[in-house]
Design a protein around this motif. Structure first.
Motif, PDB file in Angstrom:
ATOM      1  N   GLU A 109       0.844  -1.184   0.000  1.00 28.65           N
ATOM      2  CA  GLU A 109       0.000   0.000   0.000  1.00 28.65           C
ATOM      3  C   GLU A 109       0.886   1.244   0.000  1.00 28.65           C
ATOM      4  O   GLU A 109       1.924   1.278   0.645  1.00 28.65           O
ATOM      5  N   TYR A 110       0.448   2.239  -0.758  1.00 28.03           N
ATOM      6  CA  TYR A 110       1.190   3.491  -0.806  1.00 28.03           C
ATOM      7  C   TYR A 110       0.285   4.642  -0.421  1.00 28.03           C
ATOM      8  O   TYR A 110      -0.947   4.561  -0.542  1.00 28.03           O
ATOM      9  N   GLY A 111       0.925   5.709   0.004  1.00 26.48           N
ATOM     10  CA  GLY A 111       0.185   6.935   0.246  1.00 26.48           C
ATOM     11  C   GLY A 111       0.044   7.729  -1.047  1.00 26.48           C
ATOM     12  O   GLY A 111       0.585   7.361  -2.088  1.00 26.48           O
ATOM     13  N   THR A 112      -0.689   8.805  -0.966  1.00 22.99           N
ATOM     14  CA  THR A 112      -0.931   9.636  -2.146  1.00 22.99           C
ATOM     15  C   THR A 112      -0.458  11.059  -1.887  1.00 22.99           C
ATOM     16  O   THR A 112      -0.173  11.446  -0.755  1.00 22.99           O
ATOM     17  N   ALA A 113      -0.380  11.823  -2.960  1.00 21.50           N
ATOM     18  CA  ALA A 113       0.073  13.214  -2.852  1.00 21.50           C
ATOM     19  C   ALA A 113      -0.708  14.071  -3.831  1.00 21.50           C
ATOM     20  O   ALA A 113      -1.207  13.598  -4.855  1.00 21.50           O
ATOM     21  N   ALA A 114      -0.812  15.347  -3.504  1.00 20.31           N
ATOM     22  CA  ALA A 114      -1.503  16.308  -4.359  1.00 20.31           C
ATOM     23  C   ALA A 114      -0.915  17.683  -4.097  1.00 20.31           C
ATOM     24  O   ALA A 114      -0.307  17.926  -3.044  1.00 20.31           O
ATOM     25  N   PRO A 115      -1.054  18.604  -5.060  1.00 20.84           N
ATOM     26  CA  PRO A 115      -0.583  19.974  -4.815  1.00 20.84           C
ATOM     27  C   PRO A 115      -1.170  20.530  -3.523  1.00 20.84           C
ATOM     28  O   PRO A 115      -2.358  20.356  -3.238  1.00 20.84           O
ATOM     29  N   GLY A 116      -0.337  21.179  -2.724  1.00 21.91           N
ATOM     30  CA  GLY A 116      -0.771  21.694  -1.431  1.00 21.91           C
ATOM     31  C   GLY A 116      -1.581  22.974  -1.557  1.00 21.91           C
ATOM     32  O   GLY A 116      -1.508  23.691  -2.563  1.00 21.91           O
ATOM     33  N   GLU A 117      -2.322  23.268  -0.521  1.00 19.01           N
ATOM     34  CA  GLU A 117      -3.169  24.466  -0.545  1.00 19.01           C
ATOM     35  C   GLU A 117      -2.344  25.750  -0.524  1.00 19.01           C
ATOM     36  O   GLU A 117      -2.843  26.816  -0.875  1.00 19.01           O
ATOM     37  N   ASP A 118      -1.065  25.633  -0.129  1.00 18.82           N
ATOM     38  CA  ASP A 118      -0.203  26.820  -0.122  1.00 18.82           C
ATOM     39  C   ASP A 118       0.440  27.095  -1.479  1.00 18.82           C
ATOM     40  O   ASP A 118       0.993  28.178  -1.683  1.00 18.82           O
ATOM     41  N   LEU A 119       0.386  26.133  -2.398  1.00 14.40           N
ATOM     42  CA  LEU A 119       1.051  26.298  -3.684  1.00 14.40           C
ATOM     43  C   LEU A 119       0.576  27.546  -4.445  1.00 14.40           C
ATOM     44  O   LEU A 119       1.395  28.280  -5.016  1.00 14.40           O
ATOM     45  N   PRO A 120      -0.728  27.842  -4.474  1.00 15.68           N
ATOM     46  CA  PRO A 120      -1.177  29.041  -5.213  1.00 15.68           C
ATOM     47  C   PRO A 120      -0.612  30.348  -4.661  1.00 15.68           C
ATOM     48  O   PRO A 120      -0.607  31.358  -5.376  1.00 15.68           O
ATOM     49  N   LEU A 121      -0.144  30.343  -3.419  1.00  8.58           N
ATOM     50  CA  LEU A 121       0.396  31.577  -2.833  1.00  8.58           C
ATOM     51  C   LEU A 121       1.629  32.067  -3.589  1.00  8.58           C
ATOM     52  O   LEU A 121       1.933  33.260  -3.568  1.00  8.58           O
ATOM     53  N   LEU A 122       2.315  31.145  -4.247  1.00  7.13           N
ATOM     54  CA  LEU A 122       3.514  31.547  -4.981  1.00  7.13           C
ATOM     55  C   LEU A 122       3.170  32.457  -6.155  1.00  7.13           C
ATOM     56  O   LEU A 122       3.981  33.288  -6.566  1.00  7.13           O
ATOM     57  N   ALA A 123       1.966  32.312  -6.687  1.00  7.57           N
ATOM     58  CA  ALA A 123       1.560  33.133  -7.825  1.00  7.57           C
ATOM     59  C   ALA A 123       0.651  34.284  -7.420  1.00  7.57           C
ATOM     60  O   ALA A 123       0.730  35.379  -7.986  1.00  7.57           O
ATOM     61  N   SER A 124      -0.192  34.063  -6.413  1.00  8.59           N
ATOM     62  CA  SER A 124      -1.197  35.079  -6.083  1.00  8.59           C
ATOM     63  C   SER A 124      -1.063  35.643  -4.678  1.00  8.59           C
ATOM     64  O   SER A 124      -1.793  36.575  -4.317  1.00  8.59           O
ATOM     65  N   GLY A 125      -0.178  35.102  -3.886  1.00  8.31           N
ATOM     66  CA  GLY A 125      -0.041  35.582  -2.516  1.00  8.31           C
ATOM     67  C   GLY A 125       0.795  36.845  -2.418  1.00  8.31           C
ATOM     68  O   GLY A 125       1.398  37.302  -3.394  1.00  8.31           O
ATOM     69  N   ALA A 126       0.816  37.420  -1.227  1.00  2.00           N
ATOM     70  CA  ALA A 126       1.645  38.602  -0.972  1.00  2.00           C
ATOM     71  C   ALA A 126       3.098  38.170  -0.835  1.00  2.00           C
ATOM     72  O   ALA A 126       3.395  36.993  -0.593  1.00  2.00           O
ATOM     73  N   PRO A 127       4.044  39.118  -0.996  1.00  3.20           N
ATOM     74  CA  PRO A 127       5.459  38.763  -0.795  1.00  3.20           C
ATOM     75  C   PRO A 127       5.717  38.083   0.537  1.00  3.20           C
ATOM     76  O   PRO A 127       6.544  37.165   0.620  1.00  3.20           O
ATOM     77  N   ALA A 128       5.011  38.518   1.581  1.00  2.00           N
ATOM     78  CA  ALA A 128       5.207  37.907   2.899  1.00  2.00           C
ATOM     79  C   ALA A 128       4.832  36.429   2.893  1.00  2.00           C
ATOM     80  O   ALA A 128       5.446  35.619   3.610  1.00  2.00           O
ATOM     81  N   ASP A 129       3.813  36.042   2.084  1.00  2.00           N
ATOM     82  CA  ASP A 129       3.433  34.630   1.989  1.00  2.00           C
ATOM     83  C   ASP A 129       4.552  33.811   1.360  1.00  2.00           C
ATOM     84  O   ASP A 129       4.857  32.698   1.815  1.00  2.00           O
ATOM     85  N   VAL A 130       5.148  34.347   0.305  1.00  2.00           N
ATOM     86  CA  VAL A 130       6.263  33.656  -0.357  1.00  2.00           C
ATOM     87  C   VAL A 130       7.431  33.492   0.610  1.00  2.00           C
ATOM     88  O   VAL A 130       8.050  32.426   0.689  1.00  2.00           O
TER      89      VAL A 130
END
Length: 500
Positions: A109-130
């Motif tokens: 059995e293996y676990g799964t992975a998906a893009p994290g909820e923080d990933l969009p911050l790199l494009a749309s977040g404030a500089p402080a988020d990055v």
């Protein structure tokens, strides 16, 4: 992290959050972590701990633009994936630990992975988020850098294939503290007034700062060997820290690696950043500097650990009292930069009045506050004159006001009376002592302030200034004229005697 008290830790000049965020996004390791985060999906399989399963590493390497056939590619892919998981750029669901490994014929059995909820911050977040995401990535890289290298781990394996930590002599907390201490020392060397122009510090100097005390004489062979060992550790660690954007690092010359016994020669170790050109070519021993992003990162870790690490500009929204109290402990250049940012955007007459009001006081720090106030008023133009003239009759500020008006060519400046002249002399010397201590220039200032007043020491001891006796005692030690120095000592005794 450990550091000196705030009064000896100079303020750092940071780039803007927007500039730092851009630097973070292009840091090689951080940029690599973003790609597998976007690649993660329903078919991505992970083991316990969130690590990619081995047969997925070639695909992850391709995502990073690496050659899957290169033996180092899986290592880079695994590292990028781990950073992505630790920073929240990837969300993983781990398998159950008792789900089996397929040894009994059953499919593991293996676990799964998906893009994290923080990933969009790199494009749309404030500089402080990055920057928050980058700091999380930095924590991961620092933890990895504190782990012994693979050769040491292999050497420490026991007969059963487990790591013998006693033989390894590895204490995780000790190693983390050592690396934190190195970065704190590098930070201090970077922000000090006498820092090298390009910010680069020779690796022997940094290693010696962790091993040798300031009052140590000629180092013994054992100490030099410790410095050499520290240099080798740091060489490996800075190679790991450079891809995250923390440092710019010029590694130790490979030719010197083969002659490790020579790395800790006394000249290289005893030298400092300013001596680099006098040594045989100290750059061969490694050179390192904190990047602007690195200065931000180390300071953030210091603040989190409770260390007071000021930054130029953070007082811009505070009152003049907070400004003068803080910059009193800053080096002159940093104090001027902080003052200029505080004045920017303020109504100048009102700001000048506020600064003058904050400069008053009889406490021990007041003379230095007045010196910084005078420094703050130096670039002010004619619009400051009314506020300055308003304090001409103030016993503590009247002398300062007259100096400013005279320097700015103002008309009708009233001459100070003798009492004000003496008070201002005491205040000026007390401020210089507080700012820089007993410097070589101070005796010349003392001579300049006293030689034009006949009978100066016969009268100055009566001045109603809290620092009168203290200043006279200093003049007794430092005045370049022996007769004047003797008179200063007598006057200091009288000043002490008249106080209850």
């Amino acid at each position: 992290m450990s550091a000196e008290p705030h009064s000896t830790l100079p303020p750092v000049r940071l780039h803007s959050d927007a500039e730092l965020a851009r630097d973070a996004l292009v840091a090689p390791l951080f940029a690599r972590a973003v790609r597998p985060a976007r690649w993660a999906g329903p078919d991505t399989r992970v083991d316990v701990g969130g690590e990619l399963v081995a047969d997925q590493l070639p695909a992850a390497a391709e995502v990073l633009g690496l050659d899957p056939a290169d033996e180092d590619s899986p290592v880079y892919a695994s590292q990028a994936w781990r950073v992505a998981v630790d920073t929240g750029l990837v969300d993983v669901t781990e398998p159950e630990e008792d789900s089996g490994d397929g040894a009994d014929g059953a499919e593991p059995e293996y676990g799964t992975a998906a893009p994290g909820e923080d990933l969009p911050l790199l494009a749309s977040g404030a500089p402080a988020d990055v920057l928050d995401l980058w700091l999380a990535a930095l924590d991961t890289v620092l933890a990895d850098a504190a782990v012994p290298d693979l050769d040491d781990l292999v050497d420490a394996l026991d007969a059963g294939g487990d790591i013998d930590f006693d033989r390894l002599d590895w204490n995780p907390q000790r190693e983390a503290d050592f690396l934190d201490g190195v970065l704190a020392n590098l930070y201090l060397l970077s922000v000090s007034e006498g820092a090298p122009g390009d910010g680069r510090v020779p690796l022997p100097v940094l290693a010696a700062s962790m091993i040798m005390s300031d009052d140590m004489g000629d180092p013994s062979d054992a100490v030099l060997e410790q410095v050499s060992d520290a240099m080798m550790r740091l060489d490996d660690q800075f190679r790991q820290l450079e891809p995250i954007g923390l440092v710019d690092y010029q590694p130790v010359d490979e030719a010197l690696m083969a002659e490790a016994d020579d790395l800790a020669d006394a000249d290289a170790v005893a030298g400092g950043p300013g001596q680099a050109e006098d040594d045989e070519d100290i750059t061969r021993y490694g050179m390192v500097r904190l990047t602007p992003l690195g200065l931000y990162g180390v300071r953030a870790r210091m603040l989190e650990a409770g260390v007071e690490a000021p930054a130029v500009g953070e007082l811009a929204g505070k009152g003049a009292d907070a400004l003068l109290d803080a910059v009193s402990f800053y080096p002159e250049g940093a104090a001027q930069a902080e003052i200029e940012q505080w004045l920017a955007g303020r109504d100048l007459p009102a700001a000048v009045a506020e600064l003058l009001a904050a400069a008053r006081g009889d406490d021990e720090a007041a003379p230095l506050r007045r010196l910084r106030c005078q420094q703050a008023l130096t670039p002010a133009g004619p619009e400051a004159e009314p506020a300055v003239r308003a304090v001409l009759d103030d016993p503590q500020l009247g002398g300062l006001a007259r100096v400013w008006l005279a320097e700015h060519g103002a008309a009708d400046v009233p001459a100070p009376d003798q009492e004000m002249v003496f008070w201002l002399t005491v205040d000026t010397i007390a401020a210089q002592l507080a700012a820089d201590g007993e410097t070589e220039e101070l005796p010349l200032l003392m001579r300049s302030l006293t030689e034009h007043h006949a009978g100066f020491f016969d009268q100055v001891w009566r001045v109603e200034h809290p620092a009168t006796a203290y200043v006279l005692e200093a003049m007794g030690r430092l005045h370049p004229d022996k007769k004047a120095a003797k008179e200063a000592r007598k006057a200091a005794f009288k000043a002490r005697s008249r106080r209850p």
